[in-house]
Write a protein that holds these residues in place. Structure first.
Motif, PDB file in Angstrom:
ATOM      1  N   ARG A  23       0.856  -1.187   0.000  1.00 44.02           N
ATOM      2  CA  ARG A  23       0.000   0.000   0.000  1.00 44.02           C
ATOM      3  C   ARG A  23       0.888   1.230   0.000  1.00 44.02           C
ATOM      4  NH1 ARG A  23      -5.090  -0.594   4.118  1.00 44.02           N
ATOM      5  NH2 ARG A  23      -6.351  -1.864   2.717  1.00 44.02           N
ATOM      6  N   SER A  24       0.563   2.178  -0.869  1.00 46.44           N
ATOM      7  CA  SER A  24       1.355   3.393  -0.985  1.00 46.44           C
ATOM      8  C   SER A  24       0.433   4.598  -0.850  1.00 46.44           C
ATOM      9  CB  SER A  24       2.059   3.407  -2.343  1.00 46.44           C
ATOM     10  OG  SER A  24       2.868   4.529  -2.457  1.00 46.44           O
ATOM     11  N   SER A  25       0.851   5.557  -0.034  1.00 45.94           N
ATOM     12  CA  SER A  25       0.085   6.779   0.145  1.00 45.94           C
ATOM     13  C   SER A  25       0.349   7.721  -1.025  1.00 45.94           C
ATOM     14  CB  SER A  25       0.481   7.460   1.447  1.00 45.94           C
ATOM     15  OG  SER A  25      -0.073   8.754   1.518  1.00 45.94           O
ATOM     16  N   ILE A  26      -0.701   8.261  -1.600  1.00 46.16           N
ATOM     17  CA  ILE A  26      -0.562   9.208  -2.702  1.00 46.16           C
ATOM     18  C   ILE A  26       0.074  10.509  -2.201  1.00 46.16           C
ATOM     19  CG2 ILE A  26      -1.808  10.627  -4.369  1.00 46.16           C
ATOM     20  CD1 ILE A  26      -3.868   8.382  -4.530  1.00 46.16           C
ATOM     21  N   CYS A  27      -0.292  10.935  -1.015  1.00 46.17           N
ATOM     22  CA  CYS A  27       0.192  12.209  -0.485  1.00 46.17           C
ATOM     23  C   CYS A  27       1.644  12.154  -0.013  1.00 46.17           C
ATOM     24  CB  CYS A  27      -0.675  12.646   0.684  1.00 46.17           C
ATOM     25  SG  CYS A  27      -2.394  12.926   0.235  1.00 46.17           S
ATOM     26  N   THR A  28       1.956  11.169   0.815  1.00 44.06           N
ATOM     27  CA  THR A  28       3.272  11.136   1.448  1.00 44.06           C
ATOM     28  C   THR A  28       4.246  10.160   0.805  1.00 44.06           C
ATOM     29  OG1 THR A  28       2.604   9.426   3.024  1.00 44.06           O
ATOM     30  CG2 THR A  28       2.269  11.741   3.674  1.00 44.06           C
ATOM     31  N   GLY A  29       3.743   9.200   0.064  1.00 44.67           N
ATOM     32  CA  GLY A  29       4.608   8.201  -0.550  1.00 44.67           C
ATOM     33  C   GLY A  29       4.974   7.073   0.390  1.00 44.67           C
ATOM     34  N   GLU A  30       4.467   7.109   1.616  1.00 43.73           N
ATOM     35  CA  GLU A  30       4.748   6.051   2.581  1.00 43.73           C
ATOM     36  C   GLU A  30       4.231   4.720   2.054  1.00 43.73           C
ATOM     37  OE1 GLU A  30       4.273   5.966   7.225  1.00 43.73           O
ATOM     38  OE2 GLU A  30       2.339   5.577   6.279  1.00 43.73           O
ATOM     39  N   GLN A  31       5.012   3.665   2.237  1.00 45.98           N
ATOM     40  CA  GLN A  31       4.631   2.347   1.755  1.00 45.98           C
ATOM     41  C   GLN A  31       4.596   1.349   2.898  1.00 45.98           C
ATOM     42  OE1 GLN A  31       7.398   1.327  -1.364  1.00 45.98           O
ATOM     43  NE2 GLN A  31       6.223   2.459  -2.877  1.00 45.98           N
ATOM     44  N   VAL A  32       3.582   0.474   2.849  1.00 45.04           N
ATOM     45  CA  VAL A  32       3.411  -0.565   3.854  1.00 45.04           C
ATOM     46  C   VAL A  32       3.174  -1.888   3.129  1.00 45.04           C
ATOM     47  CG1 VAL A  32       2.012  -1.379   5.777  1.00 45.04           C
ATOM     48  CG2 VAL A  32       2.395   1.055   5.483  1.00 45.04           C
ATOM     49  N   ALA A  33       3.921  -2.911   3.527  1.00 45.88           N
ATOM     50  CA  ALA A  33       3.764  -4.235   2.933  1.00 45.88           C
ATOM     51  C   ALA A  33       2.899  -5.088   3.857  1.00 45.88           C
ATOM     52  CB  ALA A  33       5.122  -4.893   2.748  1.00 45.88           C
ATOM     53  N   GLY A  34       2.100  -5.943   3.227  1.00 47.29           N
ATOM     54  CA  GLY A  34       1.251  -6.823   4.010  1.00 47.29           C
ATOM     55  C   GLY A  34       0.504  -7.786   3.121  1.00 47.29           C
TER      56      GLY A  34
END
Length: 73
Positions: A23-34
């Motif tokens: 999952r990637s945030s459009i605003c911040t670019g933060e990514q989370v795997a799961g």
């Protein structure tokens, strides 16, 4: 008490019931795997991706090929 969340790496996932997602945030670019359940769509967070090493660790730990990962925004 507060601070960086420790990743839960280990175990496995059921390929019949779940699929790997980043999952990637459009605003911040933060990514989370799961993993996301196919039946319910529920997302289970495993690791916050801060570098390519984190992504490689996720792939290696769970035996996932790069083309198997779904990306969501």
């Amino acid at each position: 008490m507060f601070g960086r969340k420790k990743p839960f790496l280990g175990g496995s996932f059921d390929r019949e019931k779940e699929y790997p997602v980043i999952r990637s945030s459009i605003c911040t670019g933060e990514q989370v795997a799961g993993f996301k359940e196919k039946a319910t769509g529920r997302f289970r967070e495993v690791l916050c991706i801060r570098s390519t090493k984190d992504r490689e660790l996720f792939l290696e730990t769970y035996g996932i090929l790069p083309e198997e990962i779904h990306k969501e925004w």
